[in-house]
Design a protein around this motif. Structure first.
Motif, PDB file in Angstrom:
ATOM      1  N   ALA A 173       0.834  -1.213   0.000  1.00 23.22           N
ATOM      2  CA  ALA A 173       0.000   0.000   0.000  1.00 23.22           C
ATOM      3  C   ALA A 173       0.863   1.256   0.000  1.00 23.22           C
ATOM      4  O   ALA A 173       0.530   2.256  -0.646  1.00 23.22           O
ATOM      5  N   ARG A 177       1.085   3.793  -3.031  1.00 28.00           N
ATOM      6  CA  ARG A 177       0.528   5.062  -2.557  1.00 28.00           C
ATOM      7  C   ARG A 177      -0.994   5.052  -2.511  1.00 28.00           C
ATOM      8  O   ARG A 177      -1.659   5.931  -3.060  1.00 28.00           O
ATOM      9  N   ILE A 178      -1.524   4.042  -1.845  1.00 32.89           N
ATOM     10  CA  ILE A 178      -2.971   3.962  -1.676  1.00 32.89           C
ATOM     11  C   ILE A 178      -3.333   4.111  -0.194  1.00 32.89           C
ATOM     12  O   ILE A 178      -4.391   3.667   0.238  1.00 32.89           O
ATOM     13  N   ILE A 184      -6.402   2.641   4.087  1.00 28.36           N
ATOM     14  CA  ILE A 184      -6.013   2.181   2.752  1.00 28.36           C
ATOM     15  C   ILE A 184      -7.220   2.312   1.833  1.00 28.36           C
ATOM     16  O   ILE A 184      -8.294   1.781   2.116  1.00 28.36           O
ATOM     17  N   ILE A 185      -7.035   3.038   0.741  1.00 29.80           N
ATOM     18  CA  ILE A 185      -8.126   3.233  -0.214  1.00 29.80           C
ATOM     19  C   ILE A 185      -8.115   2.109  -1.247  1.00 29.80           C
ATOM     20  O   ILE A 185      -7.202   1.287  -1.286  1.00 29.80           O
ATOM     21  N   SER A 186      -9.125   2.098  -2.108  1.00 31.74           N
ATOM     22  CA  SER A 186      -9.252   1.041  -3.109  1.00 31.74           C
ATOM     23  C   SER A 186      -8.089   1.079  -4.097  1.00 31.74           C
ATOM     24  O   SER A 186      -7.618   2.150  -4.503  1.00 31.74           O
ATOM     25  N   SER A 187      -7.641  -0.110  -4.476  1.00 24.75           N
ATOM     26  CA  SER A 187      -6.525  -0.226  -5.416  1.00 24.75           C
ATOM     27  C   SER A 187      -6.976  -0.648  -6.803  1.00 24.75           C
ATOM     28  O   SER A 187      -6.156  -0.846  -7.693  1.00 24.75           O
ATOM     29  N   ILE A 190      -5.899   1.456 -10.011  1.00 24.38           N
ATOM     30  CA  ILE A 190      -4.500   1.264 -10.420  1.00 24.38           C
ATOM     31  C   ILE A 190      -4.336  -0.075 -11.131  1.00 24.38           C
ATOM     32  O   ILE A 190      -3.643  -0.173 -12.150  1.00 24.38           O
ATOM     33  N   GLU A 226     -10.999  -6.428  -4.948  1.00 23.29           N
ATOM     34  CA  GLU A 226     -10.022  -5.738  -4.110  1.00 23.29           C
ATOM     35  C   GLU A 226      -8.951  -6.712  -3.621  1.00 23.29           C
ATOM     36  O   GLU A 226      -7.764  -6.371  -3.584  1.00 23.29           O
ATOM     37  N   ASN A 230      -5.007  -6.364  -4.543  1.00 24.55           N
ATOM     38  CA  ASN A 230      -3.972  -6.320  -3.507  1.00 24.55           C
ATOM     39  C   ASN A 230      -2.966  -7.449  -3.675  1.00 24.55           C
ATOM     40  O   ASN A 230      -1.775  -7.292  -3.383  1.00 24.55           O
TER      41      ASN A 230
END
Length: 266
Positions: A173, A177-178, A184-187, A190, A226, A230
């Motif tokens: 994370a 840079r999430i 922690i925001i949604s990835s 990206i 998600e 991750n």
């Protein structure tokens, strides 16, 4: 004055600044070596790793992200499920479930699991129970993966490296840079961008397999997506920071993102 009344000679405590300099010696602060994973891998072990499987668990779902170091290729995702009433499990139930899961676990040279350090402070009793069941599941998964590794080794070899690699908590994370504040925001944004060929400048580009793209696009549940996202980020973090020591990734990890934004505005 009191010393004189008692008939004692006065003692003069005088120390020159030059004397203080000689006595006081400041040792240079030792540079702290940061370990991104546990155990620390030897160079020989790093070279032997080609197929990487990143494991992400949430609730009753376990996602397996298979990645090939040779060619930097995302192979595919595999979704495995535990029984629905997992929150009622005792240790024996958890063990039997993990044994069943092991039959369908993808083969890999290294299995990545995020190293969870502590339980979140704002959870209720049910949430705490699920957290401990998750830790117990991961512990048994680690033990079974490594025990299967031991069975495959000949008795004459001294090579007993753990197949499971524990990645530092929130490392992926931070690299991608999430993290906003402590959350922690949604990835997924990206990941979708990377699957289309657009990568962060500090990450080595990868080749997504056709099966991987089709699998990701076929999933409708955002929670599962998600986990998949991750898992991919964890695999890329492992390759860039641990295996290849990508200088761009190392620099990006140590650079404050907020400072970079301020410098770009100037």
């Amino acid at each position: 004055m009191i010393m004189k009344l008692l008939g004692c000679r006065s003692i003069r405590f005088i120390r020159y600044f030059s004397d203080v300099q000689k006595v006081t010696k400041f040792k240079p602060k030792a540079s702290r070596k940061i370990n991104y994973c546990t155990p620390i891998l030897s160079e020989e072990r790093k070279k032997s790793i080609n197929k990487i499987v990143a494991l992400q668990i949430s609730g009753r779902y376990l996602t397996c992200t298979s990645f090939l170091r040779d060619g930097n290729m995302l192979v595919d995702w595999k979704m495995l499920c535990f029984p629905e009433n997992m929150y009622k499990f005792n240790l024996n139930d958890i063990y039997n479930s993990v044994v069943d899961i092991m039959k369908d676990l993808p083969q890999g040279d290294a299995y990545l699991i995020e190293n969870y350090m502590k339980m979140p402070s704002n959870v209720n009793v049910a949430g705490a129970n699920l957290f401990y069941i998750k830790l117990q599941t991961l512990a048994m998964l680690i033990a079974l993966i490594n025990s299967s590794q031991m069975k495959d080794l000949s008795t004459n070899t001294n090579e007993k490296d753990s197949k499971v690699v524990l990645m530092k908590a929130r490392l992926h994370a931070r690299l991608f840079r999430i993290i906003v504040g402590t959350e922690i925001i949604s990835s997924q944004t990206i990941t979708e961008s990377m699957l289309k060929g657009n990568f962060p400048e500090h990450i080595t580009p990868i080749t997504p397999g056709i099966d991987a793209v089709l699998t990701y696009n076929s999933v409708q549940d955002p929670a599962i997506k998600e986990l998949m996202s991750n898992g991919l980020m964890m695999a890329l973090t492992f390759v860039n920071l641990v295996l290849n020591c990508n200088p761009n990734s190392l620099q990006a990890l140590s650079t404050s993102y907020s400072k970079k934004l301020k410098s770009n505005k100037k």
